[in-house]
Design an enzyme around this catalytic site. Structure first.
Site, PDB file in Angstrom:
ATOM      1  N   GLU A 236       0.803  -1.247   0.000  1.00  0.00           N
ATOM      2  CA  GLU A 236       0.000   0.000   0.000  1.00  0.00           C
ATOM      3  C   GLU A 236       0.826   1.283   0.000  1.00  0.00           C
ATOM      4  OE1 GLU A 236      -2.793  -0.381   3.246  1.00  0.00           O
ATOM      5  OE2 GLU A 236      -3.610  -2.245   2.445  1.00  0.00           O
TER       6      GLU A 236
ATOM      7  N   HIS B 200     -10.499  -5.603  -2.624  1.00  0.00           N
ATOM      8  CA  HIS B 200     -11.583  -5.372  -1.658  1.00  0.00           C
ATOM      9  C   HIS B 200     -12.672  -4.564  -2.369  1.00  0.00           C
ATOM     10  CE1 HIS B 200      -9.299  -6.890   1.718  1.00  0.00           C
ATOM     11  NE2 HIS B 200      -8.291  -6.114   1.408  1.00  0.00           N
TER      12      HIS B 200
ATOM     13  N   ASP C 112     -12.470  -9.800  -1.242  1.00  0.00           N
ATOM     14  CA  ASP C 112     -13.791  -9.853  -0.603  1.00  0.00           C
ATOM     15  C   ASP C 112     -14.705  -8.883  -1.339  1.00  0.00           C
ATOM     16  OD1 ASP C 112     -12.872  -7.443   0.564  1.00  0.00           O
ATOM     17  OD2 ASP C 112     -12.719  -8.300   2.572  1.00  0.00           O
TER      18      ASP C 112
HETATM   19  O1  G3I Z   1      -5.961  -7.961  18.734  1.00  0.00           O
HETATM   20  C1  G3I Z   1      -6.445  -6.711  19.214  1.00  0.00           C
HETATM   21  C2  G3I Z   1      -7.246  -6.875  20.486  1.00  0.00           C
HETATM   22  O2  G3I Z   1      -6.376  -7.362  21.468  1.00  0.00           O
HETATM   23  C3  G3I Z   1      -7.835  -5.527  20.856  1.00  0.00           C
HETATM   24  O3  G3I Z   1      -8.655  -5.688  21.980  1.00  0.00           O
HETATM   25  C4  G3I Z   1      -8.664  -4.951  19.731  1.00  0.00           C
HETATM   26  C5  G3I Z   1      -9.235  -3.588  20.046  1.00  0.00           C
HETATM   27  O4  G3I Z   1      -9.054  -2.682  18.989  1.00  0.00           O
HETATM   28  O5  G3I Z   1      -7.844  -4.840  18.590  1.00  0.00           O
HETATM   29  C6  G3I Z   1      -7.311  -6.083  18.147  1.00  0.00           C
HETATM   30  O6  G3I Z   1      -6.495  -5.846  17.035  1.00  0.00           O
HETATM   31  C7  G3I Z   1      -7.165  -5.564  15.824  1.00  0.00           C
HETATM   32  C8  G3I Z   1      -6.766  -6.589  14.800  1.00  0.00           C
HETATM   33  O7  G3I Z   1      -7.331  -6.276  13.551  1.00  0.00           O
HETATM   34  C9  G3I Z   1      -7.200  -8.010  15.168  1.00  0.00           C
HETATM   35  O8  G3I Z   1      -8.601  -8.076  15.191  1.00  0.00           O
HETATM   36  C10 G3I Z   1      -6.776  -4.179  15.373  1.00  0.00           C
HETATM   37  O9  G3I Z   1      -7.283  -3.205  16.272  1.00  0.00           O
HETATM   38  C11 G3I Z   1      -7.291  -3.920  13.992  1.00  0.00           C
HETATM   39  O10 G3I Z   1      -6.740  -2.691  13.511  1.00  0.00           O
HETATM   40  C12 G3I Z   1      -6.862  -5.026  13.051  1.00  0.00           C
HETATM   41  O11 G3I Z   1      -7.452  -4.797  11.786  1.00  0.00           O
HETATM   42  C13 G3I Z   1      -6.801  -5.426  10.723  1.00  0.00           C
HETATM   43  C14 G3I Z   1      -6.416  -4.383   9.700  1.00  0.00           C
HETATM   44  O12 G3I Z   1      -5.824  -5.027   8.585  1.00  0.00           O
HETATM   45  C15 G3I Z   1      -5.426  -3.391  10.248  1.00  0.00           C
HETATM   46  O13 G3I Z   1      -4.888  -2.590   9.274  1.00  0.00           O
HETATM   47  C16 G3I Z   1      -7.752  -6.441  10.110  1.00  0.00           C
HETATM   48  O14 G3I Z   1      -7.981  -7.514  11.026  1.00  0.00           O
HETATM   49  C17 G3I Z   1      -7.144  -7.007   8.819  1.00  0.00           C
HETATM   50  O15 G3I Z   1      -8.118  -7.782   8.147  1.00  0.00           O
HETATM   51  C18 G3I Z   1      -6.737  -5.862   7.914  1.00  0.00           C
HETATM   52  O16 G3I Z   1      -6.140  -6.403   6.757  1.00  0.00           O
HETATM   53  C19 G3I Z   1      -5.742  -5.458   5.774  1.00  0.00           C
HETATM   54  C20 G3I Z   1      -4.483  -5.975   5.124  1.00  0.00           C
HETATM   55  O17 G3I Z   1      -3.490  -6.246   6.087  1.00  0.00           O
HETATM   56  C21 G3I Z   1      -3.969  -5.003   4.091  1.00  0.00           C
HETATM   57  N1  G3I Z   1      -4.988  -4.657   3.116  1.00  0.00           N
HETATM   58  C22 G3I Z   1      -6.272  -4.213   3.681  1.00  0.00           C
HETATM   59  C23 G3I Z   1      -6.796  -5.243   4.671  1.00  0.00           C
HETATM   60  C24 G3I Z   1      -8.170  -4.848   5.186  1.00  0.00           C
HETATM   61  O18 G3I Z   1      -8.128  -3.653   5.906  1.00  0.00           O
END
Ligand code: G3I
Length: 305
Positions: free
Chosen positions: A127, A206, A237
């Site tokens: 990105e 996406h 997705d």
């Molecule tokens: O694990 C913590 C948890 O301990 C905490 O309580 C909670 C509260 O915010 O957060 C949890 O972490 C989150 C994590 O996902 C696991 O669920 C993060 O806040 C959250 O930011 C994170 O989001 C991820 C996101 O990337 C972050 O940029 C998504 O799961 C993940 O699907 C998404 O994937 C990205 C790719 O890496 C890059 N391309 C886009 C794609 C979709 O956004």
């Protein structure tokens, strides 16, 4: 083939998914994942904040859970991601200049070395291009270390794991007429002409109603492939439901199958309830693990070739 991975393999391609380490203990989830998919991406566990929470102190526990699950089930792993402006550990977020450049390169080297021989493909840089009409780079602390940060990351990754395929990965690069697509295309063309080690380009894919599957997707994939790189759909997705969603999924599969160097497709999660999208039911299995119409259309299209 009666599963996604079996059907995709008939044309030498893979079908993959993103896995979250903390869901592997859910037997419905693990059963579907093991049955249908053969290329595994860690949804969050191999990102910079997860693997280097303190500078030069590396943490591979959750990443290893996914890599070991994948390898013990005969699957391959897509590493995601070595360098990214987002999900940087706190210590890195306010760094700049030479110290940031060196910290980034150290991260790439250490993580790619640790996993040397176990990663089919690395998303080396994720990105790095701006949204909108500029076609240029995204502003970030990494970009401000110099425009050559991307090629520096690729060279470090190649040196650390010469056997891994090295990919540039981005979103909203699906439509051939978009400036962002053209910006990434120009970078890849430049890298190939100067011998920067890049093997592939990942299209996250996406989609939702505001950002639908473009009708020229095959053109985009074909034009990138003509530069001498493989292309993959890496985080697919599509929000929606029923036959409309199923048709859009079919279109993505058809576009990939029409390009010899489109080597695989990965969906970004297993069930709708596993998706990062809070709503929108964007995946191939519903929250109970039932196959959706979109699953059937993908399977049928893979089997039709
Ligand atoms: O694990 C913590 C948890 O301990 C905490 O309580 C909670 C509260 O915010 O957060 C949890 O972490 C989150 C994590 O996902 C696991 O669920 C993060 O806040 C959250 O930011 C994170 O989001 C991820 C996101 O990337 C972050 O940029 C998504 O799961 C993940 O699907 C998404 O994937 C990205 C790719 O890496 C890059 N391309 C886009 C794609 C979709 O956004």
């Amino acid at each position: 083939g009666s599963t996604l991975q079996a059907a995709a393999s008939e044309s030498g391609r893979y079908f993959g998914t993103a896995i979250a380490a903390n869901r592997l203990s859910d037997s419905t989830y693990a059963t579907i994942a093991n049955r249908e998919f053969t290329m595994i991406t860690a949804e969050n566990e191999m990102k910079m904040d997860a693997t280097e929470p303190s500078q030069n102190q590396f943490s591979y526990g959750n990443a290893d859970r996914i890599v070991n699950w994948a390898r013990s089930n005969g699957k391959q792993v897509r590493g995601h991601a070595l360098a990214w402006h987002s999900q940087q550990p706190g210590w890195m977020q306010n760094m700049s200049g030479t110290s940031l450049r060196n910290a980034m390169l150290n991260h790439v080297t250490q993580v790619a070395t640790y996993y040397r021989g176990k990663i089919h493909t690395w998303d080396v840089v994720n990105e790095a291009f701006a949204d909108g009409s500029s076609g240029g780079r995204r502003d970030s602390n990494l970009q401000r270390t110099g425009n050559d940060w991307i090629e520096a990351a690729f060279r470090a990754a190649r040196a650390a794991d010469p056997g891994a395929k090295l990919c540039y990965n981005d979103y909203n690069t699906d439509n051939w007429s978009h400036a962002k697509t053209q910006g990434v295309y120009s970078m890849v063309r430049d890298f190939k002409s100067r011998g920067v080690p890049i093997d592939c380009v990942g299209f996250q894919a996406h989609f939702n109603s505001g950002n639908p599957v473009p009708s020229n997707y095959d053109t985009t994939l074909r034009n990138f492939a003509a530069l001498g790189v493989d292309v993959q759909i890496t985080e697919l997705d599509i929000e929606g439901s029923g036959s409309s969603q199923a048709q859009q999924y079919q279109g993505v599969v058809q576009a990939c199958l029409s390009v010899a160097r489109c080597t695989g497709i990965t969906v970004w999660g297993v069930r709708d309830s596993d998706s990062w999208r809070a709503s929108g039911t964007p995946l191939l299995f519903d929250g109970s693990g039932n196959k959706k119409a979109a699953y059937t259309s993908v399977l049928n299209q893979l089997n039709a070739g």
